[in-house]
Design an enzyme around this catalytic site. Structure first.
Site, PDB file in Angstrom:
ATOM      1  N   ASN A  11       0.861  -1.181   0.000  1.00 37.15           N
ATOM      2  CA  ASN A  11       0.000   0.000   0.000  1.00 37.15           C
ATOM      3  C   ASN A  11       0.901   1.235   0.000  1.00 37.15           C
ATOM      4  O   ASN A  11       1.483   1.576   1.019  1.00 37.15           O
ATOM      5  CB  ASN A  11      -0.894  -0.032   1.256  1.00 37.15           C
ATOM      6  CG  ASN A  11      -1.717   1.235   1.416  1.00 37.15           C
ATOM      7  OD1 ASN A  11      -1.852   2.014   0.485  1.00 37.15           O
ATOM      8  ND2 ASN A  11      -2.258   1.438   2.617  1.00 37.15           N
ATOM      9  N   LYS A  13       0.169   4.295  -0.283  1.00 36.75           N
ATOM     10  CA  LYS A  13      -0.451   5.486   0.330  1.00 36.75           C
ATOM     11  C   LYS A  13      -0.217   6.728  -0.554  1.00 36.75           C
ATOM     12  O   LYS A  13      -0.350   6.635  -1.757  1.00 36.75           O
ATOM     13  CB  LYS A  13       0.076   5.678   1.743  1.00 36.75           C
ATOM     14  CG  LYS A  13      -0.022   4.404   2.580  1.00 36.75           C
ATOM     15  CD  LYS A  13       0.181   4.675   4.024  1.00 36.75           C
ATOM     16  CE  LYS A  13       0.215   3.349   4.785  1.00 36.75           C
ATOM     17  NZ  LYS A  13       0.164   3.524   6.224  1.00 36.75           N
ATOM     18  N   HIS A  98      -9.490   0.982   5.074  1.00 33.15           N
ATOM     19  CA  HIS A  98      -8.189   1.234   5.723  1.00 33.15           C
ATOM     20  C   HIS A  98      -8.396   2.225   6.870  1.00 33.15           C
ATOM     21  O   HIS A  98      -9.219   3.142   6.758  1.00 33.15           O
ATOM     22  CB  HIS A  98      -7.196   1.788   4.694  1.00 33.15           C
ATOM     23  CG  HIS A  98      -5.794   1.801   5.216  1.00 33.15           C
ATOM     24  ND1 HIS A  98      -5.337   2.772   6.060  1.00 33.15           N
ATOM     25  CD2 HIS A  98      -4.768   0.932   5.059  1.00 33.15           C
ATOM     26  CE1 HIS A  98      -4.066   2.519   6.378  1.00 33.15           C
ATOM     27  NE2 HIS A  98      -3.706   1.403   5.785  1.00 33.15           N
ATOM     28  N   GLU A 100      -6.819   4.676   7.763  1.00 33.85           N
ATOM     29  CA  GLU A 100      -6.621   6.088   7.404  1.00 33.85           C
ATOM     30  C   GLU A 100      -7.841   6.643   6.659  1.00 33.85           C
ATOM     31  O   GLU A 100      -8.072   7.848   6.652  1.00 33.85           O
ATOM     32  CB  GLU A 100      -5.318   6.228   6.582  1.00 33.85           C
ATOM     33  CG  GLU A 100      -4.096   6.048   7.474  1.00 33.85           C
ATOM     34  CD  GLU A 100      -2.844   5.552   6.773  1.00 33.85           C
ATOM     35  OE1 GLU A 100      -2.755   5.643   5.540  1.00 33.85           O
ATOM     36  OE2 GLU A 100      -1.945   5.053   7.501  1.00 33.85           O
ATOM     37  N   GLU A 168      -5.352  -5.267  10.753  1.00 30.15           N
ATOM     38  CA  GLU A 168      -4.345  -4.226  10.929  1.00 30.15           C
ATOM     39  C   GLU A 168      -4.624  -3.455  12.218  1.00 30.15           C
ATOM     40  O   GLU A 168      -5.426  -2.501  12.201  1.00 30.15           O
ATOM     41  CB  GLU A 168      -4.409  -3.228   9.771  1.00 30.15           C
ATOM     42  CG  GLU A 168      -4.096  -3.795   8.421  1.00 30.15           C
ATOM     43  CD  GLU A 168      -3.461  -2.742   7.529  1.00 30.15           C
ATOM     44  OE1 GLU A 168      -2.320  -2.930   7.152  1.00 30.15           O
ATOM     45  OE2 GLU A 168      -4.098  -1.708   7.265  1.00 30.15           O
ATOM     46  N   GLY A 174       2.370   2.034  10.829  1.00 23.94           N
ATOM     47  CA  GLY A 174       3.330   3.123  10.652  1.00 23.94           C
ATOM     48  C   GLY A 174       4.017   3.568  11.933  1.00 23.94           C
ATOM     49  O   GLY A 174       4.642   4.625  11.969  1.00 23.94           O
ATOM     50  N   SER A 214       3.407  -2.322  10.454  1.00 30.39           N
ATOM     51  CA  SER A 214       4.863  -2.271  10.640  1.00 30.39           C
ATOM     52  C   SER A 214       5.570  -3.588  10.316  1.00 30.39           C
ATOM     53  O   SER A 214       6.492  -3.997  11.021  1.00 30.39           O
ATOM     54  CB  SER A 214       5.201  -1.808  12.062  1.00 30.39           C
ATOM     55  OG  SER A 214       4.722  -0.489  12.277  1.00 30.39           O
TER      56      SER A 214
HETATM   57  C1  PEP Z   1      -0.800   0.071   6.154  1.00 27.23           C
HETATM   58  O1  PEP Z   1      -0.900   1.259   5.939  1.00 27.23           O
HETATM   59  O2  PEP Z   1      -1.692  -0.687   5.743  1.00 27.23           O
HETATM   60  C2  PEP Z   1       0.362  -0.412   6.893  1.00 27.23           C
HETATM   61  C3  PEP Z   1       0.334  -1.632   7.354  1.00 27.23           C
HETATM   62  O3  PEP Z   1       1.395   0.465   7.059  1.00 27.23           O
HETATM   63  P1  PEP Z   1       2.825   0.133   7.734  1.00 27.23           P
HETATM   64  O4  PEP Z   1       3.329  -1.149   7.116  1.00 27.23           O
HETATM   65  O5  PEP Z   1       3.679   1.294   7.372  1.00 27.23           O
HETATM   66  O6  PEP Z   1       2.590  -0.015   9.193  1.00 27.23           O
END
Ligand code: PEP
Length: 258
Positions: A11, A13, A98, A100, A168, A174, A214
């Site tokens: 992803n 972003k 997601h 976000e 998630e 992040g 992460s």
């Molecule tokens: C995400 O945005 O779906 C995500 C898992 O980000 P990160 O790997 O940076 O934590």
């Protein structure tokens, strides 16, 4: 239990900054994952870069994803992009729900409508769920149960078999803080147990679950082998082709690593 090919989704972003960079990232990923055919790799660039990235993903097993889509196919929805439009550029996976996007107001109900529209277009929805924080009483499981029940509304067993659920935990996205493999395994069992209240056991047990939060090459192997989920949704680390490919490598079956 791992029933299907592992899935690793990048992803991107709001990255990278330019179409030229997006094209070179796609080419680098294509090159670095070329030999990892046993895992399905997907990249989800920003909407504007999708046509250019699509042109650079020919002759590869890497599939194209989008980071969101509207639940309407067309109409009075200013600023939106529909699964139909995405399909014309070869997008076969669409991330929905997601955290976000949810932070900007996306609701469980909208996520469910998006899943239905995406499935109608024969694309695969990658449905994100996850708790904001973990409390010691385990109340966060209620939040997950609500999200799972809502995403499954109006979904037949066949429809459920065509979606991917990305667990998630928001506190891990992040932040560098990853759920432990034990946390992931516990959540895999919990999500399946919630689905078992709605579907037959064998239908619920086959749902495709992946983990995000992460993920890096340094923690991917343990999370993959002990977490019980079949792949990853990767944010930050998907912007470095070599690191992303190293994560993909952790999900290969033993024979393919030789
Ligand atoms: C995400 O945005 O779906 C995500 C898992 O980000 P990160 O790997 O940076 O934590």
């Amino acid at each position: 239990m791992k029933y299907t090919k592992a899935l690793v989704v990048g992803n991107w972003k709001l990255n990278p900054g330019t179409s030229i960079e997006a094209k070179s990232l796609a080419l680098a990923i294509k090159k670095h994952v070329a030999k990892y055919k046993e895992t399905q790799v997907v990249v989800a660039p920003p909407f504007l870069f999708i046509p250019d990235v699509a042109r650079n993903l020919t002759k590869t097993e890497v599939k194209l994803g989008a980071q969101d889509a509207h639940f309407e196919e067309r109409g009075a929805c200013t600023g939106e992009v529909s699964p139909v439009m995405l399909a014309t550029f070869g997008v076969t996976y669409v991330i929905v729900g997601h955290s976000e996007r949810r932070a900007l107001g996306e609701t469980n109900k909208q996520v469910n409508l998006k899943i239905q529209t995406i499935l109608k277009r024969k694309q695969t929805p990658i449905v994100c769920i996850g708790e904001k924080v973990r409390d010691s009483q385990g109340l966060f499981f209620n939040e997950i149960e609500e999200q799972v029940r809502s995403l499954a509304e109006k979904l037949t067993p066949v429809m459920l078999s065509r979606i991917v659920i990305a667990y998630e935990p928001i506190w891990a996205i992040g932040t560098g803080a990853t759920a432990t493999a034990e946390d992931v395994k516990e959540m895999q069992l919990f999500i399946v147990s919630v689905l078992t209240k709605i579907y037959e056991r064998k239908v619920a047990a086959k749902v495709h679950l992946i983990y995000g939060g992460s993920v890096k090459s340094s923690n991917a192997l343990e999370l993959y082998q002990e977490g019980g989920m079949n792949g990853f949704l990767v944010g930050g680390a998907s912007l470095q082709a070599k690191e992303f490919a190293a994560i993909v490598a952790m999900t290969l079956p033993k024979e393919a690593k030789k």
